[in-house]
Scaffold this motif. Sequence first.
Motif, PDB file in Angstrom:
ATOM      1  N   THR A 121       5.154 -31.778 -19.770  1.00 50.81           N
ATOM      2  CA  THR A 121       3.861 -31.946 -20.436  1.00 50.81           C
ATOM      3  C   THR A 121       3.268 -33.339 -20.231  1.00 50.81           C
ATOM      4  OG1 THR A 121       4.961 -32.651 -22.484  1.00 50.81           O
ATOM      5  CG2 THR A 121       4.499 -30.290 -22.224  1.00 50.81           C
ATOM      6  N   ILE A 122       3.897 -34.132 -19.386  1.00 46.14           N
ATOM      7  CA  ILE A 122       3.468 -35.519 -19.183  1.00 46.14           C
ATOM      8  C   ILE A 122       2.752 -35.653 -17.844  1.00 46.14           C
ATOM      9  CG2 ILE A 122       4.189 -37.913 -19.024  1.00 46.14           C
ATOM     10  CD1 ILE A 122       4.633 -36.648 -21.768  1.00 46.14           C
ATOM     11  N   THR A 123       1.568 -36.250 -17.893  1.00 40.53           N
ATOM     12  CA  THR A 123       0.819 -36.547 -16.671  1.00 40.53           C
ATOM     13  C   THR A 123       0.500 -38.036 -16.640  1.00 40.53           C
ATOM     14  OG1 THR A 123      -0.211 -34.355 -16.631  1.00 40.53           O
ATOM     15  CG2 THR A 123      -1.266 -36.088 -15.337  1.00 40.53           C
ATOM     16  N   THR A 124       0.892 -38.687 -15.556  1.00 45.02           N
ATOM     17  CA  THR A 124       0.583 -40.109 -15.384  1.00 45.02           C
ATOM     18  C   THR A 124      -0.265 -40.295 -14.140  1.00 45.02           C
ATOM     19  OG1 THR A 124       2.634 -40.484 -14.142  1.00 45.02           O
ATOM     20  CG2 THR A 124       2.708 -40.853 -16.510  1.00 45.02           C
ATOM     21  N   THR A 125      -1.198 -41.243 -14.226  1.00 43.06           N
ATOM     22  CA  THR A 125      -2.039 -41.561 -13.080  1.00 43.06           C
ATOM     23  C   THR A 125      -2.021 -43.067 -12.842  1.00 43.06           C
ATOM     24  OG1 THR A 125      -3.518 -39.690 -13.494  1.00 43.06           O
ATOM     25  CG2 THR A 125      -4.358 -41.459 -12.094  1.00 43.06           C
ATOM     26  N   TYR A 126      -1.645 -43.444 -11.641  1.00 42.43           N
ATOM     27  CA  TYR A 126      -1.713 -44.840 -11.210  1.00 42.43           C
ATOM     28  C   TYR A 126      -2.801 -44.954 -10.155  1.00 42.43           C
ATOM     29  CZ  TYR A 126       2.944 -45.765 -13.249  1.00 42.43           C
ATOM     30  OH  TYR A 126       4.016 -45.929 -14.094  1.00 42.43           O
ATOM     31  N   THR A 127      -3.685 -45.924 -10.336  1.00 47.03           N
ATOM     32  CA  THR A 127      -4.737 -46.179  -9.350  1.00 47.03           C
ATOM     33  C   THR A 127      -4.718 -47.657  -8.973  1.00 47.03           C
ATOM     34  OG1 THR A 127      -6.125 -44.465 -10.360  1.00 47.03           O
ATOM     35  CG2 THR A 127      -7.205 -46.020  -8.851  1.00 47.03           C
ATOM     36  N   ILE A 128      -4.745 -47.914  -7.665  1.00 46.01           N
ATOM     37  CA  ILE A 128      -4.899 -49.280  -7.173  1.00 46.01           C
ATOM     38  C   ILE A 128      -6.113 -49.288  -6.248  1.00 46.01           C
ATOM     39  CG2 ILE A 128      -3.886 -51.173  -5.848  1.00 46.01           C
ATOM     40  CD1 ILE A 128      -1.149 -50.246  -6.703  1.00 46.01           C
ATOM     41  N   ASN A 129      -7.144 -50.001  -6.664  1.00 51.03           N
ATOM     42  CA  ASN A 129      -8.402 -50.055  -5.918  1.00 51.03           C
ATOM     43  C   ASN A 129      -8.681 -51.503  -5.552  1.00 51.03           C
ATOM     44  OD1 ASN A 129     -10.883 -49.583  -4.786  1.00 51.03           O
ATOM     45  ND2 ASN A 129     -11.874 -48.919  -6.693  1.00 51.03           N
ATOM     46  N   LYS A 130      -8.483 -51.821  -4.276  1.00 51.76           N
ATOM     47  CA  LYS A 130      -8.655 -53.192  -3.799  1.00 51.76           C
ATOM     48  C   LYS A 130      -7.860 -54.193  -4.659  1.00 51.76           C
ATOM     49  CE  LYS A 130     -13.069 -52.811  -1.370  1.00 51.76           C
ATOM     50  NZ  LYS A 130     -13.153 -51.351  -1.318  1.00 51.76           N
ATOM     51  N   GLY A 131      -6.649 -53.808  -4.977  1.00 54.44           N
ATOM     52  CA  GLY A 131      -5.759 -54.687  -5.719  1.00 54.44           C
ATOM     53  C   GLY A 131      -5.863 -54.575  -7.226  1.00 54.44           C
ATOM     54  N   ASN A 132      -6.875 -53.884  -7.724  1.00 53.94           N
ATOM     55  CA  ASN A 132      -7.032 -53.710  -9.169  1.00 53.94           C
ATOM     56  C   ASN A 132      -6.297 -52.459  -9.632  1.00 53.94           C
ATOM     57  OD1 ASN A 132      -8.845 -55.971  -9.554  1.00 53.94           O
ATOM     58  ND2 ASN A 132     -10.401 -54.737  -8.506  1.00 53.94           N
ATOM     59  N   CYS A 133      -5.510 -52.607 -10.681  1.00 50.39           N
ATOM     60  CA  CYS A 133      -4.632 -51.531 -11.140  1.00 50.39           C
ATOM     61  C   CYS A 133      -5.166 -50.885 -12.413  1.00 50.39           C
ATOM     62  CB  CYS A 133      -3.235 -52.110 -11.377  1.00 50.39           C
ATOM     63  SG  CYS A 133      -2.103 -51.008 -12.243  1.00 50.39           S
ATOM     64  N   ASN A 134      -5.062 -49.546 -12.474  1.00 49.49           N
ATOM     65  CA  ASN A 134      -5.417 -48.812 -13.683  1.00 49.49           C
ATOM     66  C   ASN A 134      -4.338 -47.762 -13.938  1.00 49.49           C
ATOM     67  OD1 ASN A 134      -6.986 -46.139 -14.866  1.00 49.49           O
ATOM     68  ND2 ASN A 134      -7.722 -48.041 -15.784  1.00 49.49           N
ATOM     69  N   ILE A 135      -3.991 -47.560 -15.211  1.00 50.10           N
ATOM     70  CA  ILE A 135      -2.940 -46.617 -15.584  1.00 50.10           C
ATOM     71  C   ILE A 135      -3.479 -45.656 -16.637  1.00 50.10           C
ATOM     72  CG2 ILE A 135      -0.621 -46.363 -16.550  1.00 50.10           C
ATOM     73  CD1 ILE A 135      -0.085 -49.271 -15.704  1.00 50.10           C
ATOM     74  N   LYS A 136      -3.192 -44.375 -16.460  1.00 47.79           N
ATOM     75  CA  LYS A 136      -3.554 -43.367 -17.450  1.00 47.79           C
ATOM     76  C   LYS A 136      -2.326 -42.554 -17.829  1.00 47.79           C
ATOM     77  CE  LYS A 136      -8.390 -42.613 -16.069  1.00 47.79           C
ATOM     78  NZ  LYS A 136      -9.386 -41.602 -15.628  1.00 47.79           N
ATOM     79  N   LEU A 137      -2.273 -42.163 -19.074  1.00 45.86           N
ATOM     80  CA  LEU A 137      -1.219 -41.283 -19.580  1.00 45.86           C
ATOM     81  C   LEU A 137      -1.887 -40.088 -20.238  1.00 45.86           C
ATOM     82  CD1 LEU A 137       1.785 -40.710 -20.219  1.00 45.86           C
ATOM     83  CD2 LEU A 137       1.476 -42.024 -22.329  1.00 45.86           C
ATOM     84  N   ASN A 138      -1.652 -38.907 -19.671  1.00 40.68           N
ATOM     85  CA  ASN A 138      -2.294 -37.675 -20.150  1.00 40.68           C
ATOM     86  C   ASN A 138      -3.810 -37.839 -20.262  1.00 40.68           C
ATOM     87  OD1 ASN A 138       0.155 -36.309 -20.327  1.00 40.68           O
ATOM     88  ND2 ASN A 138       0.506 -37.007 -22.428  1.00 40.68           N
ATOM     89  N   GLY A 139      -4.382 -38.515 -19.265  1.00 35.95           N
ATOM     90  CA  GLY A 139      -5.828 -38.679 -19.181  1.00 35.95           C
ATOM     91  C   GLY A 139      -6.394 -39.844 -19.948  1.00 35.95           C
ATOM     92  N   GLU A 140      -5.580 -40.521 -20.735  1.00 32.50           N
ATOM     93  CA  GLU A 140      -6.062 -41.637 -21.547  1.00 32.50           C
ATOM     94  C   GLU A 140      -5.727 -42.970 -20.873  1.00 32.50           C
ATOM     95  OE1 GLU A 140      -7.788 -41.366 -24.358  1.00 32.50           O
ATOM     96  OE2 GLU A 140      -7.687 -39.175 -24.352  1.00 32.50           O
ATOM     97  N   ASP A 141      -6.713 -43.885 -20.832  1.00 27.65           N
ATOM     98  CA  ASP A 141      -6.438 -45.235 -20.326  1.00 27.65           C
ATOM     99  C   ASP A 141      -6.573 -46.238 -21.477  1.00 27.65           C
ATOM    100  OD1 ASP A 141      -9.164 -45.224 -20.607  1.00 27.65           O
ATOM    101  OD2 ASP A 141      -9.604 -45.574 -18.487  1.00 27.65           O
ATOM    102  N   ASN A 142      -6.709 -47.500 -21.165  1.00 25.81           N
ATOM    103  CA  ASN A 142      -6.723 -48.555 -22.190  1.00 25.81           C
ATOM    104  C   ASN A 142      -5.507 -48.434 -23.119  1.00 25.81           C
ATOM    105  OD1 ASN A 142      -9.221 -49.684 -21.299  1.00 25.81           O
ATOM    106  ND2 ASN A 142     -10.293 -48.019 -22.351  1.00 25.81           N
ATOM    107  N   LEU A 143      -4.349 -48.227 -22.499  1.00 22.20           N
ATOM    108  CA  LEU A 143      -3.125 -47.991 -23.254  1.00 22.20           C
ATOM    109  C   LEU A 143      -2.579 -49.289 -23.829  1.00 22.20           C
ATOM    110  CD1 LEU A 143      -1.479 -45.631 -20.606  1.00 22.20           C
ATOM    111  CD2 LEU A 143      -2.708 -44.940 -22.670  1.00 22.20           C
ATOM    112  N   SER A 144      -1.996 -49.206 -25.001  1.00 17.71           N
ATOM    113  CA  SER A 144      -1.417 -50.387 -25.641  1.00 17.71           C
ATOM    114  C   SER A 144      -0.128 -50.785 -24.925  1.00 17.71           C
ATOM    115  CB  SER A 144      -1.111 -50.105 -27.115  1.00 17.71           C
ATOM    116  OG  SER A 144      -0.042 -49.169 -27.222  1.00 17.71           O
ATOM    117  N   GLU A 145       0.267 -52.038 -25.135  1.00 16.75           N
ATOM    118  CA  GLU A 145       1.512 -52.516 -24.536  1.00 16.75           C
ATOM    119  C   GLU A 145       2.700 -51.697 -25.019  1.00 16.75           C
ATOM    120  OE1 GLU A 145       2.115 -54.720 -22.197  1.00 16.75           O
ATOM    121  OE2 GLU A 145      -0.038 -55.070 -21.916  1.00 16.75           O
ATOM    122  N   ALA A 146       2.664 -51.286 -26.274  1.00 16.67           N
ATOM    123  CA  ALA A 146       3.760 -50.491 -26.824  1.00 16.67           C
ATOM    124  C   ALA A 146       3.876 -49.139 -26.119  1.00 16.67           C
ATOM    125  CB  ALA A 146       3.554 -50.290 -28.325  1.00 16.67           C
ATOM    126  N   VAL A 147       2.728 -48.500 -25.866  1.00 23.54           N
ATOM    127  CA  VAL A 147       2.732 -47.201 -25.180  1.00 23.54           C
ATOM    128  C   VAL A 147       3.194 -47.364 -23.731  1.00 23.54           C
ATOM    129  CG1 VAL A 147       1.268 -45.333 -24.317  1.00 23.54           C
ATOM    130  CG2 VAL A 147       0.990 -46.173 -26.667  1.00 23.54           C
TER     131      VAL A 147
END
Length: 241
Positions: free
Chosen positions: A82-108
Amino acid sequence: MKRICLLILVLLASQLGLSQQQLSGTELLDKAIAYHDPNGHWDQFNGHLNVIMQTPDSPDRDSDIAINLPAEYFQVTAKRDTITTTYTINKGNCNIKLNGEDNLSEAVLKKNNLSCERAALFKNYYTYLYGLPMKLKDPGTHISETIQLKSFKGKEYLVLKATYDEAVGSDVWYFYFNPKTYAMEIYQFFKGDPKGKGKDTGEYILLSEEAEINGIKIPKIRAWYYNKDDKYLGTDLLKTE
């Protein structure tokens, strides 16, 4: 007469082996690249790969991978249970999503073992392995000019050794090519010199079947095993529907 024919066959086989051994490492690599990427498309690769990773006693992981080398873009969306993760690297800039949600807290991020370091690891992993043997032309890669004729699981191969600058990696890699077609059929790595500290380390990967994507012949099946005891680790299946 049969003995004469047998002698001729042995002599021809010996001459074939000698001619192959006279190839330099660079020449063997060029022939392998000519087989896998005859039109030189890899440097401009822009496409999608869908890879199913199967491992013993674990659910499959389904990864959709986008690689656009000219745009310096990489994305992998992986689904397991049930877990979906997305890693994106665009010209060196990194974005992370967990089950479609980004802006994740450090704890998450910490709880789910998510980080930009892992994003870079996935990027390097997929672009390296699916970009072989073309990636062996990258800066920091050192190709041995001496090739070996080696038998592996009952089949003969031309074997190329590659080492890397310290900043690139410390593993020692061996690439096994079909002596007739120069197709890459196995690769193997050790955590250091296999005759020294690398002994009993690392893995070998058996490649089978092929898919043609953007004019490049890419192995469809990669089965992983430990060098030490031949223990099976898992299989990556490239879907081509």
